[in-house]
Design a protein around this motif. Structure first.
Motif, PDB file in Angstrom:
ATOM      1  N   LEU A 197       0.821  -1.214   0.000  1.00  0.00           N
ATOM      2  CA  LEU A 197       0.000   0.000   0.000  1.00  0.00           C
ATOM      3  C   LEU A 197       0.853   1.263   0.000  1.00  0.00           C
ATOM      4  N   LYS A 198       1.938   1.227   0.733  1.00  0.00           N
ATOM      5  CA  LYS A 198       2.800   2.403   0.869  1.00  0.00           C
ATOM      6  C   LYS A 198       3.845   2.486  -0.246  1.00  0.00           C
ATOM      7  N   GLY A 199       3.841   1.522  -1.169  1.00  0.00           N
ATOM      8  CA  GLY A 199       4.772   1.549  -2.277  1.00  0.00           C
ATOM      9  C   GLY A 199       6.207   1.240  -1.892  1.00  0.00           C
ATOM     10  N   ILE A 200       6.386   0.498  -0.815  1.00  0.00           N
ATOM     11  CA  ILE A 200       7.728   0.148  -0.337  1.00  0.00           C
ATOM     12  C   ILE A 200       8.138  -1.161  -1.001  1.00  0.00           C
ATOM     13  N   VAL A 201       9.087  -1.076  -1.919  1.00  0.00           N
ATOM     14  CA  VAL A 201       9.497  -2.266  -2.668  1.00  0.00           C
ATOM     15  C   VAL A 201      10.624  -3.027  -1.986  1.00  0.00           C
ATOM     16  N   ARG A 202      11.338  -2.373  -1.088  1.00  0.00           N
ATOM     17  CA  ARG A 202      12.404  -3.026  -0.313  1.00  0.00           C
ATOM     18  C   ARG A 202      12.130  -2.817   1.171  1.00  0.00           C
ATOM     19  N   PRO A 203      11.158  -3.563   1.705  1.00  0.00           N
ATOM     20  CA  PRO A 203      10.761  -3.319   3.094  1.00  0.00           C
ATOM     21  C   PRO A 203      11.884  -3.532   4.112  1.00  0.00           C
ATOM     22  N   ARG A 213       2.410   3.952  14.045  1.00  0.00           N
ATOM     23  CA  ARG A 213       2.832   5.353  13.952  1.00  0.00           C
ATOM     24  C   ARG A 213       3.711   5.563  12.723  1.00  0.00           C
ATOM     25  N   ASP A 214       4.670   4.662  12.523  1.00  0.00           N
ATOM     26  CA  ASP A 214       5.604   4.784  11.406  1.00  0.00           C
ATOM     27  C   ASP A 214       4.912   4.673  10.051  1.00  0.00           C
ATOM     28  N   PHE A 215       3.855   3.881   9.977  1.00  0.00           N
ATOM     29  CA  PHE A 215       3.190   3.627   8.698  1.00  0.00           C
ATOM     30  C   PHE A 215       1.812   4.276   8.592  1.00  0.00           C
ATOM     31  N   ASN A 216       1.473   5.106   9.584  1.00  0.00           N
ATOM     32  CA  ASN A 216       0.189   5.813   9.573  1.00  0.00           C
ATOM     33  C   ASN A 216      -0.962   4.844   9.282  1.00  0.00           C
ATOM     34  N   CYS A 217      -1.068   3.828  10.128  1.00  0.00           N
ATOM     35  CA  CYS A 217      -2.120   2.827   9.957  1.00  0.00           C
ATOM     36  C   CYS A 217      -2.662   2.432  11.328  1.00  0.00           C
ATOM     37  N   THR A 218      -3.636   1.560  11.344  1.00  0.00           N
ATOM     38  CA  THR A 218      -4.190   1.043  12.592  1.00  0.00           C
ATOM     39  C   THR A 218      -3.904  -0.462  12.674  1.00  0.00           C
ATOM     40  N   PRO A 219      -4.040  -1.048  13.851  1.00  0.00           N
ATOM     41  CA  PRO A 219      -3.874  -2.501  13.950  1.00  0.00           C
ATOM     42  C   PRO A 219      -4.813  -3.264  13.000  1.00  0.00           C
ATOM     43  N   ASN A 220      -6.017  -2.736  12.785  1.00  0.00           N
ATOM     44  CA  ASN A 220      -6.941  -3.417  11.868  1.00  0.00           C
ATOM     45  C   ASN A 220      -6.424  -3.438  10.436  1.00  0.00           C
ATOM     46  N   ASP A 221      -5.576  -2.470  10.077  1.00  0.00           N
ATOM     47  CA  ASP A 221      -4.981  -2.471   8.740  1.00  0.00           C
ATOM     48  C   ASP A 221      -3.963  -3.597   8.590  1.00  0.00           C
ATOM     49  N   ASP A 268     -21.930 -13.156   8.352  1.00  0.00           N
ATOM     50  CA  ASP A 268     -22.117 -11.816   8.919  1.00  0.00           C
ATOM     51  C   ASP A 268     -21.347 -11.632  10.234  1.00  0.00           C
ATOM     52  N   HIS A 269     -20.448 -12.561  10.563  1.00  0.00           N
ATOM     53  CA  HIS A 269     -19.667 -12.454  11.788  1.00  0.00           C
ATOM     54  C   HIS A 269     -18.717 -11.263  11.700  1.00  0.00           C
ATOM     55  N   ALA A 270     -18.497 -10.598  12.822  1.00  0.00           N
ATOM     56  CA  ALA A 270     -17.659  -9.397  12.874  1.00  0.00           C
ATOM     57  C   ALA A 270     -16.218  -9.650  12.432  1.00  0.00           C
ATOM     58  N   LEU A 271     -15.714 -10.865  12.615  1.00  0.00           N
ATOM     59  CA  LEU A 271     -14.336 -11.152  12.201  1.00  0.00           C
ATOM     60  C   LEU A 271     -14.125 -10.940  10.700  1.00  0.00           C
ATOM     61  N   HIS A 272     -15.167 -11.086   9.911  1.00  0.00           N
ATOM     62  CA  HIS A 272     -15.033 -10.895   8.466  1.00  0.00           C
ATOM     63  C   HIS A 272     -14.663  -9.453   8.113  1.00  0.00           C
ATOM     64  N   SER A 273     -14.882  -8.529   9.038  1.00  0.00           N
ATOM     65  CA  SER A 273     -14.497  -7.139   8.763  1.00  0.00           C
ATOM     66  C   SER A 273     -12.976  -7.000   8.663  1.00  0.00           C
ATOM     67  N   LEU A 274     -12.236  -7.983   9.164  1.00  0.00           N
ATOM     68  CA  LEU A 274     -10.775  -7.971   9.065  1.00  0.00           C
ATOM     69  C   LEU A 274     -10.265  -8.566   7.758  1.00  0.00           C
TER      70      LEU A 274
END
Length: 114
Positions: A12-18, A53-61, A76-82
């Motif tokens: 997502l962040k375009g990092i090709v050499r993580p 913080r470093d990647f401007n994301c949340t744990p859900n991301d 329809d279980h909530a886990l599918h939202s992940l």
């Protein structure tokens, strides 16, 4: 099964050499290897917060859910939202292949989102 999907954030962040990116930003080589190869099975909250913080994301991301093959979890279980859709690995190259006026349109749209 819930698992960490750090590779998705890198794409997502375009990092090709993580690995290089992570070590240049203060991560140890060993931990950068684990993150790069999605070999993290658990993470303490301090490290999770640093990554977010470093990647401007949340744990859900970072978390992803894939039900086991014979799992009877309701649709329809909530886990599918992940559950995340796979990302097109060629996103950047597709943008780069666009004519300049189309890239400018994308730039303008992104600017409006700020």
């Amino acid at each position: 099964m819930i698992y960490f999907n750090f590779a998705r954030i890198f794409r997502l962040k375009g990092i090709v050499r993580p690995f290089t990116y992570l070590t240049n930003n203060g991560y140890s080589a060993g931990y950068a290897t684990k993150l790069t190869n999605n070999r993290v099975q658990e993470i303490n909250l301090e490290r999770l917060e640093k990554f977010c913080r470093d990647f401007n994301c949340t744990p859900n991301d970072i978390l992803d859910f894939r039900p086991y093959q014979n799992d009877s979890i309701p649709k329809d279980h909530a886990l599918h939202s992940l559950t995340k859709k796979e990302l097109d690995n060629e996103f950047i190259s597709k943008i780069n292949a666009l004519p300049a006026d189309k890239i400018q349109q994308i730039h303008n749209i992104l600017k409006e989102m700020e």
